[in-house]
Design an enzyme around this catalytic site. Sequence first.
Site, short mmCIF file in Angstrom:
data_model
loop_
_atom_site.label_atom_id
_atom_site.label_comp_id
_atom_site.label_asym_id
_atom_site.label_seq_id
_atom_site.Cartn_x
_atom_site.Cartn_y
_atom_site.Cartn_z
N GLY A 197 47.39 37.65 36.15
CA GLY A 197 46.16 37.09 35.59
C GLY A 197 46.14 35.61 35.33
N GLU A 204 53.31 40.50 37.00
CA GLU A 204 52.62 40.83 38.25
C GLU A 204 51.70 39.70 38.70
OE1 GLU A 204 50.47 44.36 37.11
OE2 GLU A 204 52.23 45.63 37.19
N GLY A 264 49.60 37.21 41.00
CA GLY A 264 49.04 37.19 42.35
C GLY A 264 48.48 35.81 42.65
N ARG A 265 47.33 35.57 42.07
CA ARG A 265 46.60 34.33 42.35
C ARG A 265 47.42 33.05 42.10
NH1 ARG A 265 41.10 34.29 41.95
NH2 ARG A 265 41.25 36.12 40.61
N TYR A 307 31.75 36.52 43.47
CA TYR A 307 31.92 36.03 42.09
C TYR A 307 31.24 34.69 41.85
CZ TYR A 307 36.25 38.91 42.66
OH TYR A 307 37.17 39.88 42.92
N CYS A 359 24.05 37.65 58.43
CA CYS A 359 22.64 37.83 58.10
C CYS A 359 22.48 38.30 56.65
CB CYS A 359 22.02 38.83 59.07
SG CYS A 359 22.26 38.29 60.75
N GLU A 360 22.85 37.46 55.73
CA GLU A 360 22.71 37.70 54.29
C GLU A 360 22.53 36.34 53.64
OE1 GLU A 360 23.17 40.64 52.52
OE2 GLU A 360 24.08 41.91 54.06
C1 LIG Z 1 44.96 42.25 40.40
C2 LIG Z 1 46.09 42.63 39.53
C3 LIG Z 1 47.14 41.73 39.27
C4 LIG Z 1 47.13 40.31 39.77
O1 LIG Z 1 46.18 39.51 39.18
P1 LIG Z 1 46.17 37.94 39.44
O2 LIG Z 1 45.03 37.46 38.65
O3 LIG Z 1 45.98 37.73 40.90
O4 LIG Z 1 47.49 37.40 38.97
C5 LIG Z 1 48.22 42.19 38.54
N1 LIG Z 1 48.26 43.45 38.05
C6 LIG Z 1 47.28 44.34 38.28
C7 LIG Z 1 47.41 45.70 37.74
C8 LIG Z 1 46.16 43.96 39.00
O5 LIG Z 1 45.18 44.85 39.22
#
Ligand SMILES: *Cc1c(COP(=O)(O)O)cnc(C)c1O
Length: 418
Positions: A239, A273, A275-276, A316, A342-343
Amino acid sequence: MHHFHYIDNELYCEEVPVPEIIRKMGTPCYIYSHATLRQHFRTFDDAFNGIRHLTCFSMKSNSNLAILRLFALEGGGVDIVSGGELYRALKAEVEPGKIVYSGVGKQVEDLEYALKSDILMFNVESTQEIVKLNDVAARLNKKARIAIRINPDVDPETHPYVSTGLKENKFGIDISIAPEQYTTAAGMKNLEVSGVSCHIGSQLTQVSPFVDALRKLKQMIKDVERTGIKIDYLDLGGGLGITYNREEPPHPEEYAGAIKKELGTTDLTLILEPGRVIMGNAGILVTKVLYTKSTIEKTFIIVDAAMNDLLRPSLYDSYHGIQPVKKSGRGTVTADIVGPICESGDFFARGREVESLKPGELMAVMSAGAYGFSMSSNYNSRPRVCEVMVKGDRFYTIRTRETFEDLVRGEKIPDFLA
Ligand SMILES: *Cc1c(COP(=O)(O)O)cnc(C)c1O
């Protein structure tokens, strides 16, 4: 920090001029920087040094095999949300013992697949899922390690679509009833209760919601451990936000520092965890200007990439920087950057001041590494684009562009229509 920069008014990824990549690969094309990815992973992972931890890359942000392999070689695990993601992770030789499985709708076949693969932990999200997982594990004569995903009811102050830790969200089990769920789960023969997990949302730009969630979880762990259940893993989800425009998210050091401080000394193993924060600014989407047109109201720049390639602006209303691949020196225009779909929702930017570009010239959509390709589709029967990884002065195709044949693979016309 990332490795996209200009030399003599030309955009480079590491040591490779972007136009050189495009001459070979065509447009639209995703380009990722290996050095940026590795640096982001290490910065994040190292920020938690001093505490036992495992960084499980959230692969829904980008699930290309080359990218998963890179993080696996760095010692990382992955956070998966489907059987398909598990398949990809195993293909990339991520260690099964470093895989955690989240999601509110895990299907029986996927539970079986994950159990047979001996993943580290299932982050379970409902009472029914707990029962189902125990049944499936019993049938396979296995024990499933679980963490109960807690919904701590904290406001991440982010876009409502990516807020996941509020009472009204579908995720996790309400913190108020979680302790009884632990007791129930601990009584099931084929479950091994070993953790607590939470994930409160995405693109957070402050540390306080993470700390608030952690404080609630710590208290809950105490309550649960008092009943004789031992918790080994604390999964804090992902997150952490990034700078798309003017956001000033905390640096991973600051984020980790705040978490370590709140956690204090502990024998829990922390799972993260991200990601971004690792992927987002490590990738760009390069697109070509097809046409420009002006009405009395507006100027449109029509490019060859579209919402099916990068959905975030449409979904978003997200901001992505728009940069010329070669600075033209022609001055700027205020325009809507739109795709061919086409949107009316098919745009990358609206009313944006961008460098004036002509048909045939290239534009880079910045910060496109996370939730870019992984959210792409074939809408309007557009083949999905290619992906490239740059390392130093070389570049590598990590996914070829789809063909028209790929578009119809698996489709059949029944006999009665022949
Ligand atoms: C999407 C997600 C993440 C990653 O979120 P980021 O904002 O990309 O870091 C981690 N854990 C779970 C359970 C998610 O659904």
